[in-house]
Design a protein around this motif. Structure first.
Motif, PDB file in Angstrom:
ATOM      1  N   PRO A   1       0.815  -1.223   0.000  1.00 50.98           N
ATOM      2  CA  PRO A   1       0.000   0.000   0.000  1.00 50.98           C
ATOM      3  C   PRO A   1       0.846   1.271   0.000  1.00 50.98           C
ATOM      4  CG  PRO A   1      -0.906  -1.601   1.527  1.00 50.98           C
ATOM      5  CD  PRO A   1       0.431  -2.138   1.101  1.00 50.98           C
ATOM      6  N   THR A   2       1.989   1.233   0.685  1.00 49.40           N
ATOM      7  CA  THR A   2       2.887   2.395   0.683  1.00 49.40           C
ATOM      8  C   THR A   2       3.437   2.639  -0.721  1.00 49.40           C
ATOM      9  OG1 THR A   2       3.532   1.998   2.979  1.00 49.40           O
ATOM     10  CG2 THR A   2       5.001   3.366   1.650  1.00 49.40           C
ATOM     11  N   TYR A   3       3.833   1.562  -1.391  1.00 53.00           N
ATOM     12  CA  TYR A   3       4.360   1.711  -2.749  1.00 53.00           C
ATOM     13  C   TYR A   3       3.280   2.200  -3.715  1.00 53.00           C
ATOM     14  CZ  TYR A   3       8.182  -1.169  -0.888  1.00 53.00           C
ATOM     15  OH  TYR A   3       9.215  -1.666  -0.145  1.00 53.00           O
ATOM     16  N   ILE A   4       2.058   1.715  -3.510  1.00 56.52           N
ATOM     17  CA  ILE A   4       0.956   2.167  -4.358  1.00 56.52           C
ATOM     18  C   ILE A   4       0.715   3.662  -4.167  1.00 56.52           C
ATOM     19  CG2 ILE A   4      -1.558   2.038  -4.611  1.00 56.52           C
ATOM     20  CD1 ILE A   4      -1.304  -0.989  -4.227  1.00 56.52           C
TER      21      ILE A   4
ATOM     22  N   GLY B   1       3.106  -0.490  -7.728  1.00 55.24           N
ATOM     23  CA  GLY B   1       3.018  -1.230  -6.475  1.00 55.24           C
ATOM     24  C   GLY B   1       2.627  -2.678  -6.699  1.00 55.24           C
ATOM     25  N   GLY B   2       1.657  -2.902  -7.588  1.00 55.89           N
ATOM     26  CA  GLY B   2       1.250  -4.256  -7.917  1.00 55.89           C
ATOM     27  C   GLY B   2       2.347  -5.025  -8.610  1.00 55.89           C
TER      28      GLY B   2
ATOM     29  N   LEU C   1      -6.124  -6.369  -8.213  1.00 55.45           N
ATOM     30  CA  LEU C   1      -4.794  -6.957  -8.343  1.00 55.45           C
ATOM     31  C   LEU C   1      -4.960  -8.472  -8.385  1.00 55.45           C
ATOM     32  CD1 LEU C   1      -3.053  -4.712  -5.674  1.00 55.45           C
ATOM     33  CD2 LEU C   1      -2.740  -4.560  -8.148  1.00 55.45           C
ATOM     34  N   PRO C   2      -4.617  -9.111  -9.494  1.00 54.38           N
ATOM     35  CA  PRO C   2      -4.892 -10.544  -9.662  1.00 54.38           C
ATOM     36  C   PRO C   2      -4.331 -11.422  -8.546  1.00 54.38           C
ATOM     37  CG  PRO C   2      -4.225  -9.574 -11.753  1.00 54.38           C
ATOM     38  CD  PRO C   2      -4.002  -8.526 -10.700  1.00 54.38           C
TER      39      PRO C   2
END
Length: 463
Positions: free
Chosen positions: A106-109, A117-118, A174-175
């Protein structure tokens, strides 16, 4: 001392940080590999095409992939190790190949967008099958097990936050989230086996014997005839060579190299001082728990992340012999910065949490109350924590011919292997970072180094 005709990478000897003697002995080192103190040649080679500093997960993986490359010549790669082979953090970790699906993601997103992020989560996930395939192809005896990992939250507030986070991640299409099974409420304890669990989540992961895994790769790299290992040979300075390439100093003499791969992780700033704020050495603690002969306990099949009622996190893998490897407890020693932060002394345990795992299984897991499980061994290791929680990968900014793999934040098992493959390809072919398929958010850049230099002390480490 700087080379008379070139630029010096490393700081003065007074600030040089090298692994200390007399390190605590990890469970993984109970039986040392035949190559533990290996030197491929009695004398240090005077020159090589590629010099790799560090023989842990990162350095060995680069060496192995270079040995597999058709463009790598015989006797062209030298690996320097300050102590015994794989004696650093890799030989001291928890053996946990556990991708991060909703911890830092979540931080990267938020920082880089949903796509980036995904993509990073998918990159970590890819390591489980990649290592499974590698172990099978090379027939490596390292106790690799494809399993499920179970995340548990025992604190009600933390469980509610975990539920909200899971729902957020699931809403982003996100798969990989289809592999996650999340349970909240009274059933969590029964599903996980953790007494006080208020929520739990499971997904695919792996476990292995990290020392055996890396030493097997290293032995294959050496057997190729392309890789020369030199143990007990720390690199103490790097200079540019007036004739091109570099001169690397060691206590046993110097060696010329056309390219250098910095894979010493926690110690990388000794030779690359520009990373002193970007990658900081931090100590951790890990233990092996055994059950006395004549006693029994439920056999665990999953690996675990357990966050107890005080939000103290522990990571755990079960061993095939019924033993447990468990470590963590950072929240316990976090306030005592001098015991772990910017500390490279792995000869002593972290005082604040050295007894934390006494009775851990009994107080945490159902059915272990009468097991008399005890800590058979405790050790510490020095990890490289990055300022922004992402590793630094690629060519060192402003230093062509020098590459870095460092700053794995105690989370290297699902990050290093594919990074090393990419770096090896860059070294062997001259390709750019963007051409080898590595996630862009982990590329080492001037901007990332500047943020670490100018930002608050510790960055994400102390946030």
């Amino acid at each position: 001392m700087p080379h008379a005709n070139g630029h010096t990478n490393g700081a003065a000897d007074s600030t040089l940080r090298l692994p200390v003697p007399g390190s605590t002995k990890s469970f993984w080192h109970t039986e040392l590999h035949d190559l533990a103190d290996h030197r491929s040649t009695p004398e240090l080679p005077t020159e090589c095409e590629v010099l790799i500093i560090g023989s842990g997960y990162a350095g060995t993986s680069v060496a192995y992939n270079l040995a597999k490359s058709e463009s790598t010549a015989t006797n062209s790669v030298v690996v320097l190790e300050a102590r015994q082979a794989c004696s650093g953090a890799t030989g001291r970790n928890g053996g946990h190949i556990r991708p991060d699906l909703y911890g830092h993601i979540p931080t990267y997103i938020k920082r880089y967008g949903v796509k980036a992020g995904g993509a990073w989560a998918e990159y970590e996930i890819a390591h489980v099958q990649a290592i499974k395939k590698l172990v099978a192809e090379e027939d490596i005896d390292c106790d690799f097990t494809l399993t499920r990992t179970t995340d548990c939250w025992a604190d009600e507030e933390a469980a509610k936050k975990a539920k909200a986070n899971y729902e957020l991640m699931s809403s982003l299409d996100l798969p990989y989230m289809d592999d996650v099974d999340f349970v909240y409420g009274p059933k969590a304890a029964g599903v996980s086996g953790v007494k006080d669990a208020k929520a739990c989540a499971t997904y695919t992961a792996g476990t292995l014997y990290p020392y055996k895994f890396i030493m097997s790769l290293l032995s294959r790299a050496i057997a190729s005839g392309k890789v020369n290992l030199q143990t007990s040979t720390p690199a103490t300075a790097v200079h540019e060579d007036a004739a091109g390439g570099f001169v690397v100093e060691t206590p046993r003499g110097s060696i010329k190299a056309k390219k250098i791969v910095h894979a010493s992780n926690a110690y990388v700033s000794s030779l690359l001082p520009e990373y002193s704020k970007a990658v900081v050495p931090c100590k951790g603690i890990c233990t092996h728990i055994a059950v006395p002969e004549g006693k029994s306990a439920p056999y665990l099949t999953n690996s675990y992340i357990v966050r107890d009622n005080d939000k103290v996190l522990s990571y755990l893998i079960p061993r095939r012999d019924g033993g447990i490897v468990v470590g963590g407890s950072a929240a316990v020693f976090y306030p005592h910065l001098e015991q772990w932060y910017n500390n490279t002394d792995d000869s002593t345990l972290i005082e604040a949490s050295k007894d934390f795992y006494d009775g851990f299984m009994q107080r945490t897991f159902r059915g272990w109350e009468d097991s008399e499980a005890y800590v058979s061994k405790a050790w510490t290791g020095v990890m490289g924590y990055s300022w922004d929680s992402l590793p630094h990968l690629g060519e060192v900014p402003g230093k062509p011919g020098q590459y870095i793999l460092a700053g794995f934040n105690g989370h290297g098992m699902p990050v290093v292997w594919l990074a090393a493959k990419g770096i090896a390809e860059m070294v062997a072919t001259g390709k750019a970072y963007e051409e080898v398929g590595l996630p862009w958010i982990a590329k080492t850049t001037v901007e990332r180094l500047q943020k670490a230099e100018e930002g608050p002390e510790g960055g994400d480490i102390l946030a």
